[in-house]
Design an enzyme around this catalytic site. Structure first.
Site, mmCIF file in Angstrom:
data_model
loop_
_atom_site.group_PDB
_atom_site.id
_atom_site.type_symbol
_atom_site.label_atom_id
_atom_site.label_comp_id
_atom_site.label_asym_id
_atom_site.label_seq_id
_atom_site.Cartn_x
_atom_site.Cartn_y
_atom_site.Cartn_z
ATOM 1 N N TYR A 1 -7.561 6.214 -3.115
ATOM 2 C CA TYR A 1 -8.659 7.016 -2.560
ATOM 3 C C TYR A 1 -8.134 8.308 -1.920
ATOM 4 O O TYR A 1 -8.829 9.327 -1.954
ATOM 5 C CB TYR A 1 -9.513 6.181 -1.588
ATOM 6 C CG TYR A 1 -10.403 5.232 -2.364
ATOM 7 C CD1 TYR A 1 -11.570 5.691 -2.973
ATOM 8 C CD2 TYR A 1 -10.044 3.905 -2.560
ATOM 9 C CE1 TYR A 1 -12.368 4.844 -3.736
ATOM 10 C CE2 TYR A 1 -10.839 3.044 -3.316
ATOM 11 C CZ TYR A 1 -11.997 3.524 -3.908
ATOM 12 O OH TYR A 1 -12.780 2.700 -4.675
ATOM 13 N N GLN B 1 -24.833 7.312 -7.110
ATOM 14 C CA GLN B 1 -23.765 6.303 -7.081
ATOM 15 C C GLN B 1 -22.436 6.987 -6.772
ATOM 16 O O GLN B 1 -21.435 6.318 -6.549
ATOM 17 C CB GLN B 1 -23.658 5.613 -8.440
ATOM 18 C CG GLN B 1 -24.892 4.838 -8.843
ATOM 19 C CD GLN B 1 -24.791 4.362 -10.285
ATOM 20 O OE1 GLN B 1 -24.238 3.304 -10.563
ATOM 21 N NE2 GLN B 1 -25.314 5.136 -11.212
ATOM 22 N N ASN B 2 -22.443 8.315 -6.812
ATOM 23 C CA ASN B 2 -21.183 9.059 -6.664
ATOM 24 C C ASN B 2 -20.768 9.145 -5.203
ATOM 25 O O ASN B 2 -21.602 9.330 -4.316
ATOM 26 C CB ASN B 2 -21.329 10.467 -7.242
ATOM 27 C CG ASN B 2 -21.675 10.432 -8.716
ATOM 28 O OD1 ASN B 2 -21.473 9.412 -9.364
ATOM 29 N ND2 ASN B 2 -22.204 11.527 -9.235
ATOM 30 N N HIS C 1 -23.215 4.067 -3.033
ATOM 31 C CA HIS C 1 -21.856 3.510 -3.114
ATOM 32 C C HIS C 1 -20.905 4.162 -2.101
ATOM 33 O O HIS C 1 -19.695 4.072 -2.252
ATOM 34 C CB HIS C 1 -21.300 3.652 -4.540
ATOM 35 C CG HIS C 1 -21.987 2.757 -5.538
ATOM 36 N ND1 HIS C 1 -21.878 2.913 -6.898
ATOM 37 C CD2 HIS C 1 -22.790 1.671 -5.355
ATOM 38 C CE1 HIS C 1 -22.601 1.978 -7.519
ATOM 39 N NE2 HIS C 1 -23.161 1.220 -6.602
ATOM 40 N N GLU D 1 -24.900 10.352 -23.797
ATOM 41 C CA GLU D 1 -25.157 9.430 -24.911
ATOM 42 C C GLU D 1 -26.020 8.291 -24.371
ATOM 43 O O GLU D 1 -26.108 8.117 -23.156
ATOM 44 C CB GLU D 1 -23.831 8.868 -25.431
ATOM 45 C CG GLU D 1 -23.081 8.131 -24.333
ATOM 46 C CD GLU D 1 -21.622 7.843 -24.650
ATOM 47 O OE1 GLU D 1 -21.118 8.326 -25.659
ATOM 48 O OE2 GLU D 1 -21.020 7.122 -23.842
#
Ligand code: BJW
Length: 241
Positions: free
Chosen positions: A59, A96-97, A114, A210
């Protein structure tokens, strides 16, 4: 474009794909983060208990990367900030980032489900502080004084994502759910489209490079790089007002 109810709020879910064109890696693409490190080694509470130095190093490197001069919001982040400014019934951005690119682009109403890379949390007392430097096992919590318990403020596998009740209420009340740049592998976020279908009345659309794993659950989809498809879609939405 289908007419969207302008009297109802919008919920936007974003994933790693929206930050790809800003210079940050996704997780599950061929060159993604999980092609270089194993989830079990860096993204579970068990990994942190077993080898805190390794998890902190993972991290710390990503935090320094995020703060690098070459990482900046791209047109997709900016388009969502514009949508927030214009949509009369309000926009809740759920990301979620763990990066801060939505904030840098100007979004204000957002939930980091998150967690956030630029924050640290003490496992002993729960105190959360901002964090731009490296974390280590030697760090002492400024609130409770305990050392060795300060960790990145992120949600690992097996941990409860943040603010789930608020997110679920918003999904059920929204007129439009937009999912951007997420592969649909990780729950509960991957199940948000089903929540809208089963318990809400909103229209749902996927904007991604996609089709995601859950693509068939959406009412509509547009595929291409986020900087292009998100910008065009937001322009169309705002033009309806
Ligand atoms: C572009 C693009 C461009 C590329 N433009 N697009 C069995 C069944 C169901 C669930 C479970 C199960 N076993 C365990 C679970 C639960 C587990 C889970 O989902 N596991 C699955 C792997 C099966 N989930 C959890 O443990 C979660 N907690 C939980 O469930 O608590 C219990 C609970 C109970 C009841 C209610 C609520 C909760 C916690 C999950 C924590 C995830 N943490 C991570 C790490 C965070 C910190 C960090 O960043 O290091 O979060 S993992 C990683 O994946 C990260 C991401 O946020 C998350 C999602 O990834 P994302 O964003 O989708 O990225 P990618 O790479 O997968 O996809 C990118 C997409 O972008 C691709 O589609 C590309 O095509 C596209 N793209 N370039 C547009 N330019």
């Amino acid at each position: 474009m289908q007419d969207i109810d302008t009297t109802k709020p919008i919920v936007v879910l974003t994933g790693a794909g929206i930050s790809k064109e800003s210079g940050l890696d996704t997780f599950r693409d061929a060159d993604g983060i999980w092609s270089k490190v194993r989830i079990e080694d860096v993204a579970t509470p068990e990994a942190f208990a077993r080898d805190p130095d390794r998890v902190q190093a993972f991290y710390n490197a990503r935090r320094q990367g995020l703060l690098g001069a070459n990482v900046a919001p791209n047109p997709a982040h900016k388009a969502l900030a514009k949508l927030e400014q214009h949509w009369p019934a309000g926009v809740l951005l759920v990301t979620q980032n763990i990066d801060d690119l939505h904030e840098r682009a100007g979004s204000r109403f957002l939930i980091h489900m998150h967690g956030e890379l630029l924050k640290a949390r003490c496992s002993a007392c729960g105190d959360i502080t901002t964090c731009q430097g490296d974390l280590s096992r030697a760090d002492r919590c400024i609130a409770c004084g305990v050392s060795g318990q300060v960790r990145p403020h992120v949600v690992w596998f097996g941990e409860m994502p943040l603010e789930m009740e608020r997110i679920e209420d918003a999904l059920m009340a929204c007129g439009l759910f937009i999912s951007i740049g997420t592969s649909g592998n990780v729950y509960p976020a991957a199940g948000f489209v089903e929540t809208v279908r089963q318990f809400g009345t909103g229209h749902s659309i996927e904007l991604n490079l996609e089709p995601s794993l859950g693509a068939s659950a959406f009412d509509d989809a547009k595929y291409g790089p986020a900087s292009e498809v998100v910008t065009a879609y937001v322009d169309d939405l705002v033009a309806q007002l």
